[in-house]
Each structure stands twice: as structure tokens, then as C-alpha cells.
Design a protein around this motif. Structure first.
Motif, PDB file in Angstrom:
ATOM      1  N   ARG A 152       3.754  -3.294  -4.815  1.00  0.00           N
ATOM      2  CA  ARG A 152       2.694  -3.757  -5.725  1.00  0.00           C
ATOM      3  C   ARG A 152       1.419  -4.076  -4.959  1.00  0.00           C
ATOM      4  NH1 ARG A 152       3.875  -6.085 -10.940  1.00  0.00           N
ATOM      5  NH2 ARG A 152       1.678  -6.633 -10.906  1.00  0.00           N
ATOM      6  N   GLU A 153       1.579  -4.733  -3.808  1.00  0.00           N
ATOM      7  CA  GLU A 153       0.424  -5.069  -2.991  1.00  0.00           C
ATOM      8  C   GLU A 153      -0.288  -3.808  -2.506  1.00  0.00           C
ATOM      9  OE1 GLU A 153      -0.610  -7.734   0.952  1.00  0.00           O
ATOM     10  OE2 GLU A 153       1.293  -8.073  -0.109  1.00  0.00           O
ATOM     11  N   ALA A 154       0.462  -2.769  -2.214  1.00  0.00           N
ATOM     12  CA  ALA A 154      -0.126  -1.507  -1.761  1.00  0.00           C
ATOM     13  C   ALA A 154      -1.012  -0.887  -2.841  1.00  0.00           C
ATOM     14  CB  ALA A 154       0.961  -0.525  -1.353  1.00  0.00           C
ATOM     15  N   GLN A 155      -0.723  -1.182  -4.090  1.00  0.00           N
ATOM     16  CA  GLN A 155      -1.511  -0.617  -5.180  1.00  0.00           C
ATOM     17  C   GLN A 155      -2.953  -1.114  -5.147  1.00  0.00           C
ATOM     18  OE1 GLN A 155       0.121   1.852  -6.977  1.00  0.00           O
ATOM     19  NE2 GLN A 155       1.554   1.260  -5.367  1.00  0.00           N
ATOM     20  N   ASN A 156      -3.174  -2.235  -4.493  1.00  0.00           N
ATOM     21  CA  ASN A 156      -4.523  -2.796  -4.370  1.00  0.00           C
ATOM     22  C   ASN A 156      -5.041  -2.730  -2.943  1.00  0.00           C
ATOM     23  OD1 ASN A 156      -4.922  -3.709  -7.126  1.00  0.00           O
ATOM     24  ND2 ASN A 156      -3.227  -5.091  -6.704  1.00  0.00           N
ATOM     25  N   ALA A 157      -4.563  -1.768  -2.194  1.00  0.00           N
ATOM     26  CA  ALA A 157      -4.966  -1.624  -0.794  1.00  0.00           C
ATOM     27  C   ALA A 157      -6.469  -1.379  -0.683  1.00  0.00           C
ATOM     28  CB  ALA A 157      -4.207  -0.474  -0.149  1.00  0.00           C
ATOM     29  N   GLU A 158      -7.011  -1.837   0.418  1.00  0.00           N
ATOM     30  CA  GLU A 158      -8.445  -1.683   0.658  1.00  0.00           C
ATOM     31  C   GLU A 158      -8.806  -0.328   1.251  1.00  0.00           C
ATOM     32  OE1 GLU A 158      -9.757  -5.042   2.923  1.00  0.00           O
ATOM     33  OE2 GLU A 158      -8.887  -6.457   1.490  1.00  0.00           O
ATOM     34  N   SER A 159      -7.818   0.361   1.802  1.00  0.00           N
ATOM     35  CA  SER A 159      -8.062   1.666   2.407  1.00  0.00           C
ATOM     36  C   SER A 159      -6.754   2.450   2.414  1.00  0.00           C
ATOM     37  CB  SER A 159      -8.574   1.507   3.839  1.00  0.00           C
ATOM     38  OG  SER A 159      -7.560   0.926   4.646  1.00  0.00           O
ATOM     39  N   LYS A 160      -6.850   3.714   2.759  1.00  0.00           N
ATOM     40  CA  LYS A 160      -5.653   4.536   2.867  1.00  0.00           C
ATOM     41  C   LYS A 160      -4.728   3.993   3.960  1.00  0.00           C
ATOM     42  CE  LYS A 160      -4.143   9.299   3.445  1.00  0.00           C
ATOM     43  NZ  LYS A 160      -4.549  10.702   3.624  1.00  0.00           N
ATOM     44  N   ALA A 161      -5.304   3.564   5.071  1.00  0.00           N
ATOM     45  CA  ALA A 161      -4.510   3.007   6.163  1.00  0.00           C
ATOM     46  C   ALA A 161      -3.799   1.728   5.730  1.00  0.00           C
ATOM     47  CB  ALA A 161      -5.397   2.731   7.381  1.00  0.00           C
ATOM     48  N   ASP A 162      -4.477   0.890   4.963  1.00  0.00           N
ATOM     49  CA  ASP A 162      -3.880  -0.340   4.446  1.00  0.00           C
ATOM     50  C   ASP A 162      -2.741  -0.017   3.482  1.00  0.00           C
ATOM     51  OD1 ASP A 162      -3.660  -3.151   4.068  1.00  0.00           O
ATOM     52  OD2 ASP A 162      -4.947  -3.049   2.293  1.00  0.00           O
ATOM     53  N   PHE A 163      -2.938   0.988   2.643  1.00  0.00           N
ATOM     54  CA  PHE A 163      -1.911   1.434   1.701  1.00  0.00           C
ATOM     55  C   PHE A 163      -0.656   1.885   2.458  1.00  0.00           C
ATOM     56  CE2 PHE A 163       0.081   4.949  -0.668  1.00  0.00           C
ATOM     57  CZ  PHE A 163       0.351   4.326  -1.877  1.00  0.00           C
ATOM     58  N   ILE A 164      -0.840   2.704   3.467  1.00  0.00           N
ATOM     59  CA  ILE A 164       0.278   3.210   4.269  1.00  0.00           C
ATOM     60  C   ILE A 164       0.989   2.058   4.965  1.00  0.00           C
ATOM     61  CG2 ILE A 164       0.870   4.593   6.308  1.00  0.00           C
ATOM     62  CD1 ILE A 164      -1.418   6.533   5.362  1.00  0.00           C
ATOM     63  N   HIS A 165       0.218   1.138   5.517  1.00  0.00           N
ATOM     64  CA  HIS A 165       0.797  -0.005   6.214  1.00  0.00           C
ATOM     65  C   HIS A 165       1.686  -0.831   5.278  1.00  0.00           C
ATOM     66  CE1 HIS A 165       1.210  -3.334   8.981  1.00  0.00           C
ATOM     67  NE2 HIS A 165       0.772  -4.151   8.040  1.00  0.00           N
ATOM     68  N   LYS A 166       1.221  -1.099   4.079  1.00  0.00           N
ATOM     69  CA  LYS A 166       1.993  -1.894   3.127  1.00  0.00           C
ATOM     70  C   LYS A 166       3.264  -1.160   2.681  1.00  0.00           C
ATOM     71  CE  LYS A 166      -1.840  -4.724   1.420  1.00  0.00           C
ATOM     72  NZ  LYS A 166      -2.224  -5.075   2.731  1.00  0.00           N
ATOM     73  N   LEU A 167       3.171   0.148   2.519  1.00  0.00           N
ATOM     74  CA  LEU A 167       4.368   0.909   2.162  1.00  0.00           C
ATOM     75  C   LEU A 167       5.364   0.960   3.318  1.00  0.00           C
ATOM     76  CD1 LEU A 167       3.147   3.865  -0.060  1.00  0.00           C
ATOM     77  CD2 LEU A 167       4.219   1.726  -0.732  1.00  0.00           C
TER      78      LEU A 167
END
Length: 78
Positions: free
Chosen positions: A51-66
């Protein structure tokens, strides 16, 4: 980066968290408190990180959360 259309991963990890909660309640009834606590934390954390990844600030942040969600899944499986 958020997309409000239905997301199967978000839905499945939420359902998984509900199942983990039920399972950890059964472990509590069996007086398996440390195991119940650990599986509760790691099992519900998967969906929280997705869920937190859905609000990621960047693609790198999204990948990190996943990747964090994947680590929690590995821990839960173990």
C-alpha cells in the motif's frame, strides 16, 4: 505515481493480512505467543508495504518498498 483503479496485488495482500490475523489469533489460543507476534508483524507488513508503494515518490522508491514487502513475505513463509 498513485493509480486509483483496482489493484489485484493490493487486494490480495490485504486478504492475506486478514488471514494472518485469524491465524495469529489461533496461535494465541494455543499459547504460542512469540510465534503469533512474529507472524502477525511480518504477515501484515506485506500489505502495508505494498500500500505504501502505491504512494511512492519515485520509481526507485516504489521498487524499494516492494522489495521490503518481498522480504516480509519471505520471513512470513519461513
Amino acid at each position: 505515481m498513485r493509480d486509483d483503479k483496482e489493484n489485484i496485488i493490493v487486494n490480495k495482500t490485504f486478504d492475506f493480512a486478514l488471514n494472518i490475523i485469524e491465524f495469529s489469533e489461533e496461535l494465541y489460543k494455543a499459547n504460542r505467543f512469540p510465534l503469533a507476534n512474529q507472524i502477525f508483524k511480518s504477515g501484515t507488513s506485506i500489505g502495508a508495504n505494498v500500500r505504501e508503494a502505491q504512494n511512492a515518490e519515485s520509481k526507485a522508491d516504489f521498487i524499494h518498498k516492494l522489495k521490503i514487502a518481498a522480504k516480509e513475505a519471505e520471513e512470513t513463509e519461513y
